[in-house]
Design a protein around this motif. Structure first.
Motif, PDB file in Angstrom:
ATOM      1  N   GLY A  64       0.770  -1.229   0.000  1.00  0.00           N
ATOM      2  CA  GLY A  64       0.000   0.000   0.000  1.00  0.00           C
ATOM      3  C   GLY A  64       0.801   1.278   0.000  1.00  0.00           C
ATOM      4  O   GLY A  64       0.224   2.360   0.128  1.00  0.00           O
ATOM      5  N   GLY A  65       2.124   1.190  -0.133  1.00  0.00           N
ATOM      6  CA  GLY A  65       2.917   2.396  -0.279  1.00  0.00           C
ATOM      7  C   GLY A  65       3.337   3.069   1.007  1.00  0.00           C
ATOM      8  O   GLY A  65       3.863   4.186   0.986  1.00  0.00           O
ATOM      9  N   GLU A  66       3.111   2.396   2.142  1.00  0.00           N
ATOM     10  CA  GLU A  66       3.430   3.024   3.424  1.00  0.00           C
ATOM     11  C   GLU A  66       4.884   3.467   3.498  1.00  0.00           C
ATOM     12  O   GLU A  66       5.208   4.496   4.103  1.00  0.00           O
ATOM     13  CB  GLU A  66       3.121   2.033   4.550  1.00  0.00           C
ATOM     14  N   THR A  67       5.769   2.731   2.853  1.00  0.00           N
ATOM     15  CA  THR A  67       7.198   3.054   2.954  1.00  0.00           C
ATOM     16  C   THR A  67       7.554   4.352   2.240  1.00  0.00           C
ATOM     17  O   THR A  67       8.540   5.007   2.596  1.00  0.00           O
ATOM     18  CB  THR A  67       8.039   1.894   2.403  1.00  0.00           C
ATOM     19  N   TRP A  68       6.772   4.763   1.227  1.00  0.00           N
ATOM     20  CA  TRP A  68       6.983   6.057   0.588  1.00  0.00           C
ATOM     21  C   TRP A  68       6.622   7.186   1.552  1.00  0.00           C
ATOM     22  O   TRP A  68       7.361   8.168   1.703  1.00  0.00           O
ATOM     23  CB  TRP A  68       6.161   6.167  -0.691  1.00  0.00           C
ATOM     24  N   TYR A  69       5.508   7.044   2.225  1.00  0.00           N
ATOM     25  CA  TYR A  69       5.082   8.095   3.148  1.00  0.00           C
ATOM     26  C   TYR A  69       5.991   8.150   4.374  1.00  0.00           C
ATOM     27  O   TYR A  69       6.144   9.217   4.981  1.00  0.00           O
ATOM     28  CB  TYR A  69       3.612   7.883   3.518  1.00  0.00           C
ATOM     29  N   ASP A  70       6.618   7.021   4.719  1.00  0.00           N
ATOM     30  CA  ASP A  70       7.637   7.053   5.772  1.00  0.00           C
ATOM     31  C   ASP A  70       8.804   7.954   5.369  1.00  0.00           C
ATOM     32  O   ASP A  70       9.314   8.730   6.186  1.00  0.00           O
ATOM     33  CB  ASP A  70       8.170   5.645   6.047  1.00  0.00           C
ATOM     34  N   LEU A  71       9.240   7.844   4.129  1.00  0.00           N
ATOM     35  CA  LEU A  71      10.335   8.696   3.662  1.00  0.00           C
ATOM     36  C   LEU A  71       9.983  10.172   3.827  1.00  0.00           C
ATOM     37  O   LEU A  71      10.807  10.983   4.278  1.00  0.00           O
ATOM     38  CB  LEU A  71      10.663   8.402   2.202  1.00  0.00           C
ATOM     39  N   ILE A  72       8.760  10.520   3.457  1.00  0.00           N
ATOM     40  CA  ILE A  72       8.323  11.926   3.563  1.00  0.00           C
ATOM     41  C   ILE A  72       8.281  12.366   5.018  1.00  0.00           C
ATOM     42  O   ILE A  72       8.766  13.453   5.382  1.00  0.00           O
ATOM     43  CB  ILE A  72       6.938  12.100   2.910  1.00  0.00           C
ATOM     44  N   ARG A  73       7.710  11.518   5.878  1.00  0.00           N
ATOM     45  CA  ARG A  73       7.604  11.885   7.296  1.00  0.00           C
ATOM     46  C   ARG A  73       8.988  12.078   7.921  1.00  0.00           C
ATOM     47  O   ARG A  73       9.208  13.026   8.686  1.00  0.00           O
ATOM     48  CB  ARG A  73       6.835  10.818   8.075  1.00  0.00           C
ATOM     49  N   TYR A  74       9.896  11.182   7.622  1.00  0.00           N
ATOM     50  CA  TYR A  74      11.249  11.275   8.189  1.00  0.00           C
ATOM     51  C   TYR A  74      11.962  12.536   7.694  1.00  0.00           C
ATOM     52  O   TYR A  74      12.657  13.209   8.467  1.00  0.00           O
ATOM     53  CB  TYR A  74      12.059  10.040   7.815  1.00  0.00           C
ATOM     54  N   ASP A  75      11.790  12.853   6.432  1.00  0.00           N
ATOM     55  CA  ASP A  75      12.403  14.063   5.880  1.00  0.00           C
ATOM     56  C   ASP A  75      11.834  15.297   6.579  1.00  0.00           C
ATOM     57  O   ASP A  75      12.578  16.192   7.016  1.00  0.00           O
ATOM     58  CB  ASP A  75      12.149  14.120   4.369  1.00  0.00           C
TER      59      ASP A  75
END
Length: 498
Positions: free
Chosen positions: A441-452
């Protein structure tokens, strides 16, 4: 444009035209669609309410073309670079995702995603409005009216959340760029301005709170339930930055989930048996959407090389390691077997789903698994306390141990020691989610954004450290389709840089 007064019932759907899709160009005053019922009379009994609820769930069904799903799930993985565009995804729009420069105009799939998620919301809004008006005596099953409303509100919350993280600046609670929150069914062409991010979160959390209070404990893993509402709320609070309350919810789910909601003892067993409907009953699942048997368009086929294939970037990432004290600890070893070399299309495919490479007709898209709850707990506890707490360390190591990690103090696929620094620990959580939840579901993409964002966009960790072309933070989210903005007389404000 005239009032929209019909509820579709084809495939027991409660869908109504949504102005979000913005393809309404004809006068609808005298138009009656086939397979439709008058909105005022369609839901008048417990059985018709159940049919309408089934129609709301049906919004998640994958389509071979023309729908939000499953392309919605693949888009984020392509944006991150952990998936490549597949053989049939070579047009300007998927290339825009791959280069982190999404198209705002003429972007068919973006329109499908935007309209499809609002379609889900609109189905729930019709259901909520009509069921709320029914007398309790209409329902022969004790408490079922409240349960139906709660299930619908969980679905509405999920739709709004998916829209927010795709089209809104979800990472900044002070941003004006939320989404248009809809809590009433579409009955005319009126469009309101988009809500702020804070207002959007408030609406999502209110719906989830009702789900926690009144949803069923469990009907089937194919339906929403109290535990999923708690887990989803924990994810929402993590995105919002309310870490302490996210921790409390995760602790609740883990402590009180019972036998129906707990980690499976073996990671691969969750996905292995596509020949059996038992794949729908795993204790690991909080909520999932079943694939369509024997139609050849399951999400696995899309991940199998037609629309996307899993990239070498992903394989290299989870094969990496960090040095903690005297130990060199690899991010993963036990979960790589479910990603198989794709000799037909390049890259890799996953055995998480069926495809032309995998036998069987049963598959489930995982909106959320309990493993994610452990990893939310790990990150949220560390961020809330600005330290690697014992519960944070235990949470991540529980997931690693289940995947085969050992505790010897040596090198390789080991559990993390209590000497790990906070910065290293947060990195470890991000990679653990990548290894555990990728292609779900793409959760790992949104993790990148949150961490940035947590480090301050452009300083500290950057999305571009993973994806070199992802340098403009405005384009970490998709644009609102300009066709939708124009059809709504430009009341909806476009995202920056589009």
């Amino acid at each position: 444009m005239k009032n929209l007064k019909y509820i579709y019932i084809g495939l027991v759907s409660a869908a109504l035209f949504t102005t979000a899709s913005c393809q309404l160009t004809e006068d609808l005053e005298d138009y009656k669609p086939p397979y439709a019922l008058e909105a005022d009379t369609a839901i008048n009994s417990e059985s018709s309410a159940e049919l309408a609820l089934t129609g709301a769930y049906a919004a998640f069904r994958q389509k071979s073309s023309g729908g939000a799903f499953p392309i919605f799930y693949l888009m984020a993985d392509i944006m991150s670079g952990y998936s490549n565009n597949g053989q049939y995804s070579t047009g300007p729009e998927p290339v825009g995702w791959a280069t982190n420069n999404p198209l705002a105009t003429g972007a068919r799939d973006t329109q499908y995603i935007y309209g499809g998620l609002y379609d889900l919301i609109n189905r729930t809004n019709w259901l909520i409005e009509k069921v709320s008006a029914l007398d309790d005596k209409v329902f022969t099953t004790p408490g079922r009216k409240a349960e139906i409303l709660a299930e619908a509100k969980i679905l509405r919350a999920l739709g709004h959340f998916y829209l927010l993280r795709t089209f809104g600046q979800f990472y900044d609670v002070n941003s004006e760029y939320g989404i248009l929150v809809r809590t009433k069914p579409v009955k005319n062409a009126e469009i309101s301005p988009r809500n702020t991010v804070a207002e959007t979160y408030t609406a999502i959390i209110a719906d989830l709170d009702e789900g926690i209070a009144n949803a069923p404990d469990l009907r089937s893993k194919k339906y929403t339930n109290k535990t999923f509402a708690k887990g989803l709320k924990a994810r929402v609070l993590l995105y919002k930055g309310d870490y302490a309350n996210a921790v409390t919810l995760c602790q609740d789910v883990i402590a009180n989930g019972g036998s129906n909601f707990k980690l499976e003892p073996t990671y691969g067993a969750i996905f292995d048996d596509h020949d059996s409907a038992a794949i729908f009953t795993s204790s690991e699942i909080l909520f999932g959407t079943a694939g369509v048997s024997n139609e050849g368009i399951g999400i696995g086929n899309f991940y199998g090389g037609f629309s996307a294939n899993i990239s070498q970037v992903y394989k290299d990432a989870i094969a990496g390691s960090m040095t903690v004290g005297a130990q060199n600890i690899t991010y993963d070893a036990g979960r790589t077997s479910i990603f198989i070399t794709n000799v037909s299309y390049g890259g890799y495919y996953t055995t998480k789903y069926t495809s032309n490479f995998i036998t069987g007709t049963n598959e489930l898209f995982y909106h959320m698994r309990i493993a994610e709850v452990y990893l939310i707990l790990a990150e949220a506890s560390a961020r809330a306390n600005n330290a690697v707490t014992p519960e944070a360390l235990q949470a991540i190591n529980t997931i690693r141990t289940r995947a085969g990690a050992v505790t010897t103090g040596g090198n390789g696929f080991e559990t993390y020691p209590n000497t790990i620094s906070l910065s290293q620990f947060l990195t470890a959580v991000r990679y653990e989610k990548l290894a555990e939840l990728y292609a779900e579901g793409g959760e790992t993409w949104y993790d990148l954004i949150r961490y940035d964002y947590a480090d301050g966009f452009g300083s500290g960790f950057k999305v571009s450290d993973v994806k070199a072309s992802a340098t403009n933070s405005d384009k970490f989210i998709l644009p609102i389709p300009t066709e939708s903005i124009d059809a709504g007389n430009r009341v909806i404000k476009q995202n920056p840089s589009y």
